[in-house]
Design a protein around this motif. Structure first.
Motif, short mmCIF file in Angstrom:
data_model
loop_
_atom_site.label_atom_id
_atom_site.label_comp_id
_atom_site.label_asym_id
_atom_site.label_seq_id
_atom_site.Cartn_x
_atom_site.Cartn_y
_atom_site.Cartn_z
N LYS A 216 0.80 -1.22 0.00
CA LYS A 216 0.00 0.00 0.00
C LYS A 216 0.84 1.27 0.00
O LYS A 216 0.36 2.34 -0.39
CB LYS A 216 -0.94 0.00 1.21
CG LYS A 216 -2.07 -1.01 1.10
CD LYS A 216 -2.96 -0.96 2.34
CE LYS A 216 -4.13 -1.94 2.20
NZ LYS A 216 -4.99 -1.95 3.42
N ASN A 217 2.08 1.16 0.46
CA ASN A 217 2.92 2.35 0.58
C ASN A 217 4.13 2.32 -0.37
O ASN A 217 5.13 3.01 -0.13
CB ASN A 217 3.39 2.50 2.03
CG ASN A 217 2.25 2.87 2.96
OD1 ASN A 217 1.91 4.04 3.11
ND2 ASN A 217 1.67 1.86 3.60
N ASN A 218 3.99 1.50 -1.43
CA ASN A 218 5.00 1.47 -2.49
C ASN A 218 6.41 1.13 -2.00
O ASN A 218 7.41 1.67 -2.50
CB ASN A 218 5.01 2.81 -3.24
CG ASN A 218 3.69 3.12 -3.90
OD1 ASN A 218 3.09 2.27 -4.54
ND2 ASN A 218 3.20 4.34 -3.72
N ILE A 219 6.48 0.25 -1.02
CA ILE A 219 7.76 -0.27 -0.57
C ILE A 219 7.96 -1.62 -1.25
O ILE A 219 7.17 -2.53 -1.05
CB ILE A 219 7.80 -0.44 0.96
CG1 ILE A 219 7.58 0.91 1.66
CG2 ILE A 219 9.12 -1.06 1.41
CD1 ILE A 219 7.41 0.79 3.17
N PRO A 220 8.97 -1.77 -2.09
CA PRO A 220 9.17 -3.05 -2.78
C PRO A 220 9.29 -4.20 -1.79
O PRO A 220 10.00 -4.08 -0.77
CB PRO A 220 10.48 -2.83 -3.55
CG PRO A 220 10.59 -1.34 -3.70
CD PRO A 220 9.99 -0.77 -2.45
N VAL A 221 8.63 -5.29 -2.08
CA VAL A 221 8.63 -6.42 -1.15
C VAL A 221 8.62 -7.73 -1.92
O VAL A 221 7.99 -7.84 -2.99
CB VAL A 221 7.42 -6.34 -0.19
CG1 VAL A 221 6.10 -6.41 -0.94
CG2 VAL A 221 7.49 -7.41 0.89
N LYS A 222 9.34 -8.73 -1.40
CA LYS A 222 9.39 -10.05 -2.03
C LYS A 222 9.29 -11.12 -0.94
O LYS A 222 9.86 -10.98 0.14
CB LYS A 222 10.71 -10.25 -2.79
CG LYS A 222 10.90 -9.35 -3.99
CD LYS A 222 12.23 -9.62 -4.67
CE LYS A 222 12.45 -8.72 -5.89
NZ LYS A 222 13.76 -8.96 -6.53
N GLU A 223 8.54 -12.18 -1.25
CA GLU A 223 8.50 -13.36 -0.40
C GLU A 223 9.30 -14.46 -1.09
O GLU A 223 8.88 -15.00 -2.10
CB GLU A 223 7.06 -13.81 -0.16
CG GLU A 223 6.28 -12.96 0.82
CD GLU A 223 4.95 -13.59 1.16
OE1 GLU A 223 4.85 -14.32 2.17
OE2 GLU A 223 3.99 -13.35 0.39
N ARG A 224 10.45 -14.76 -0.52
CA ARG A 224 11.30 -15.83 -1.07
C ARG A 224 12.31 -16.23 -0.01
O ARG A 224 12.48 -15.56 1.01
CB ARG A 224 12.02 -15.36 -2.34
CG ARG A 224 13.00 -14.22 -2.13
CD ARG A 224 13.93 -14.08 -3.32
NE ARG A 224 14.83 -12.94 -3.24
CZ ARG A 224 15.97 -12.94 -2.54
NH1 ARG A 224 16.32 -14.00 -1.82
NH2 ARG A 224 16.75 -11.87 -2.52
N THR A 225 13.00 -17.32 -0.26
CA THR A 225 14.02 -17.79 0.67
C THR A 225 15.20 -16.82 0.70
O THR A 225 15.66 -16.35 -0.34
CB THR A 225 14.50 -19.19 0.28
OG1 THR A 225 13.38 -20.07 0.23
CG2 THR A 225 15.51 -19.72 1.29
N VAL A 226 15.66 -16.54 1.90
CA VAL A 226 16.83 -15.69 2.11
C VAL A 226 17.98 -16.58 2.59
O VAL A 226 17.81 -17.41 3.48
CB VAL A 226 16.54 -14.60 3.16
CG1 VAL A 226 17.80 -13.83 3.51
CG2 VAL A 226 15.45 -13.65 2.66
N SER A 227 19.15 -16.42 1.98
CA SER A 227 20.31 -17.22 2.38
C SER A 227 21.04 -16.57 3.55
O SER A 227 20.86 -15.37 3.83
CB SER A 227 21.27 -17.37 1.20
OG SER A 227 21.88 -16.12 0.89
#
Length: 289
Positions: A216-227
């Motif tokens: 909603k606030n234009n903050i790029p976001v991703k759901e994925r595995t983080v190493s």
């Protein structure tokens, strides 16, 4: 005098007794939920109760109450205990039956318990951030079920505590999963990244609120595995949970996260999260951000 909810009745907490053959006590055969209360109102109650019902269904427990009925009972409990800021803890077990690994035969009513816990918002942690450690994730493969079986989580949390830290960030091999009682996020080049909601983590209610706020606030976001390598190179790290809200992580296993102070995107999300609380529960009187 404090009150508790036991199988649909609000009674004095001292009288809320559980049988020694309750399967929750003997096997951890049940699920639980924690709901935050601000200004005497439950925050994201519907989402918590939906997850509660889904967890119960996942292990074959049929709840005797609808979400609407549970909401009403919990609201009465909050009022009865004059709770302004704090938590509601609730759990349901498969009920009382002679000890046997197999589900009890016939119709055994589940045991539902809920009580309230008074507490203030974690202002110091929100402002200055927390220290964490890394630990191997040794839990079972259905972490999406909010099970009463928390021994692995407890061991991780205790290890963190013994090392003077707030939380243990768990990983399976080189892949970061979540904290012992929280979801973990990193920020890299302005993008918020967190583990996808699958069987390896609990689908956090606070996590989902944060993801929605990012969109909603234009903050790029991703759901994925983080190493682990990405965690080490992150610009910011923060964790989230019902009680921890949006807490900055400033150190991991003795190594500072960047400069060792809360980052700008974490701070922005804290403000946005606080506004979401006020939207649902009214203006916060214990506001110190």
């Amino acid at each position: 005098m404090e009150f508790a909810l036991l199988n649909g009745e609000i009674i004095e907490r001292s009288e809320a007794m559980i049988d020694v053959e309750d399967r929750g006590y003997q096997f951890g055969d049940g699920v639980y939920e924690v709901i935050r209360v601000y200004n005497g109102k439950m925050f994201t109650a519907a989402e918590h109760l939906n997850r509660f019902a889904k967890s119960a269904e996942s292990i074959g427990i049929s709840l005797a109450y609808t979400s609407t009925q549970l909401t009403g009972l919990l609201e009465k409990l909050v009022i009865k205990n004059n709770l302004v800021t704090g938590n509601i803890y609730m759990q349901v077990t498969r009920g009382i039956a002679p000890r046997n690994h197999v589900f009890p035969a016939g119709s055994v009513p589940p045991t539902l318990v809920a009580y309230t816990i008074r507490g203030v918002r974690p202002f110091d942690n929100l402002k200055t951030g927390v220290k964490t450690i890394l630990t191997e994730d040794i839990r079972w493969l259905r972490c999406d079920i909010k099970s009463l079986n928390l021994l692995a989580n407890i061991l991780a949390k205790q290890k963190a505590s013994e090392e003077g830290c707030f939380e243990a960030i768990q990983h399976r091999g080189q892949d970061v999963t979540e904290g012992s009682s929280s979801n973990i996020f990193i920020v890299k080049d302005g993008t918020v990244i967190t583990h996808e909601s699958n069987n390896l983590i609990l689908k956090g209610i606070t996590k989902d609120v944060i993801l929605d706020l990012c969109i909603k606030n234009n903050i790029p976001v991703k759901e994925r595995t983080v190493s682990l390598a990405e965690l080490d190179e992150a610009d910011e790290v923060f964790l989230s949970s019902t009680t921890a809200e949006v807490t900055p992580v400033i150190e991991i296993s003795g190594q500072k996260v960047k400069t060792g102070v809360p980052g700008p995107i974490t701070k922005k999300l804290q403000k946005l999260f606080e506004k979401e609380i006020e939207k649902q529960c009214g203006v916060l009187v214990d506001k110190d951000m």
